[in-house]
Design an enzyme around this catalytic site. Structure first.
Site, PDB file in Angstrom:
ATOM      1  CB  ALA A 127      33.011  28.198  69.841  1.00 38.73           C
ATOM      2  CG  ASP A 128      27.973  28.940  73.249  1.00 36.40           C
ATOM      3  OD1 ASP A 128      26.827  28.456  73.244  1.00 36.40           O
ATOM      4  OD2 ASP A 128      28.880  28.514  73.980  1.00 36.40           O
TER       5      ASP A 128
END
Length: 372
Positions: free
Chosen positions: A261-262
């Site tokens: 995830a960013d």
């Protein structure tokens, strides 16, 4: 055969006698060449992030803070400018904060970079700094701490993720994993997030198989994740095109998709590499768990939903030059997409696994408040 991933070094950093030395692995050259590029000034760090010589939300943050440390200790021009400041420690802080703001312009989607800069700013503001040397030393010391912490946090993510998956899937040979993009040692300071979960399963002899999507158009899966999987001799590896995920799961089977995830929003919506959203749809349709593995710093409770995330668009050439398309063809090249929380089974962090409540919703704000 298990491996701790320590031989896959995304960077090198040392600080001796007041001088920092910093190199990053040029991931654009992998898997065919292993080349380390020296980071001599802050512009080098910015360019390494922007050009995707390094990538991965945790690593972007680490490269930014270490780049700042190099700038303040080892760039002769900056050291001279610092020496020339006559307005006291507050002027030094302002100078440093401007450098941080510059680093934040490198890439917009991953929240880890912004959180790291804010954390570092808090250290500078709150430390007992009475001189330029104090400010610089506080930054270098905390940058080194953040480097070490990233590795330990990743190992905790791997452990929590493996525990959860093994509780849900009890086949004696372990868990069949599908992943996208690169979330291993090459995307972090070491060990990895989503791939770190697979690595921990392997260490427990409970990784049954692993499939990596190639992750077009930059091919982080085929160039980097496949490289890590092969280097560590993970069992029953398979590389597939992004469009093969549904057919692969139907033919070969999978227990869980584990992705990185960013940015994770307050409602659980998650930004990750383009292609993650469609993988989540496939997983839900086919009854496969879909886990997001990310550091606690990726949880962004200031954004209520994924609609508020700024999605970076990359230059068209990054797709066109590698696709065989005719010159002049128009294209759309977002680097990320947003997976709605409805498609996510759980969010694995170093603090534990965040699951949905009785209402079927993620309480990211409550989780952050509990563990902060």
């Amino acid at each position: 055969m298990s491996n701790n991933g320590d031989n896959l070094r995304s960077l090198t950093f040392s600080y001796e006698n007041g001088t920092a030395k910093f190199t990053v692995l040029d991931q654009l050259a992998l898997p065919h060449e292993t080349t380390y590029v020296a980071i001599l000034k802050i512009e080098d760090a910015w360019d390494a992030i922007r050009s995707m010589r390094i990538r991965g939300a945790p690593l972007i943050a680490i490269v930014a803070v270490l780049g700042l440390a190099v700038e303040l200790t080892s760039n002769a021009q900056t050291v001279k400018e610092l020496d020339g400041l006559t307005g006291g420690v507050e002027e030094v802080k302002t100078f440093v904060f401007q450098k941080m703001d510059y680093l934040k312009t490198s890439r917009p989607t991953a929240v880890n970079l912004f959180n790291a800069m804010e954390e570092l700013k808090g250290i500078v503001d709150n430390a007992d700094n009475t001189s330029r040397e104090d400010v610089v030393n506080s930054i270098v010391t905390h940058a080194q701490y953040m480097l070490e912490r990233d590795v330990s946090d990743n190992k905790a993510i791997g452990s929590h993720g493996a525990d959860d998956l093994l509780a849900r899937h009890t086949h004696p040979d372990g868990v069949r994993v599908v992943t996208i993009c690169n979330t291993g040692s090459l995307a972090t300071a070491g060990w990895g997030t989503a791939l770190g979960v697979a690595r921990e399963l392997q260490n427990r002899n409970k990784l049954r198989s692993i499939a990596a999507l190639e992750t077009r158009p930059y091919n982080q899966g085929s160039r980097l994740t496949a490289y890590e999987i092969m280097t560590e001799n993970m069992p029953n590896p398979c590389l597939i095109c992004d469009s093969m995920a549904a057919s692969y799961i139907r033919a070969k089977g999978a227990d869980a998709c584990v992705v990185g995830a960013d940015r994770v929003c307050a409602n659980g919506d998650t930004a990750n590499k383009i292609g993650t959203f469609q993988l989540s749809i496939i997983a839900k349709e086919m009854g496969v768990d879909f886990f997001v593995a990310s550091p606690f710093t990726t949880l962004d409770v200031d954004l209520e939903s994924g609609d508020m995330i700024e999605i970076e668009e990359r230059p068209p050439g990054e797709m066109l030059d590698s696709s065989g398309a005719p010159k002049g063809m128009s294209c759309w090249n977002p680097a990320f997409d947003v997976t709605p929380a409805d498609y996510i089974t759980g969010i694995i962090t170093e603090k534990g696994v965040l699951r949905k409540g009785a209402d079927g919703k993620f309480d990211v704000k409550g989780f952050v408040a509990k563990h902060s």
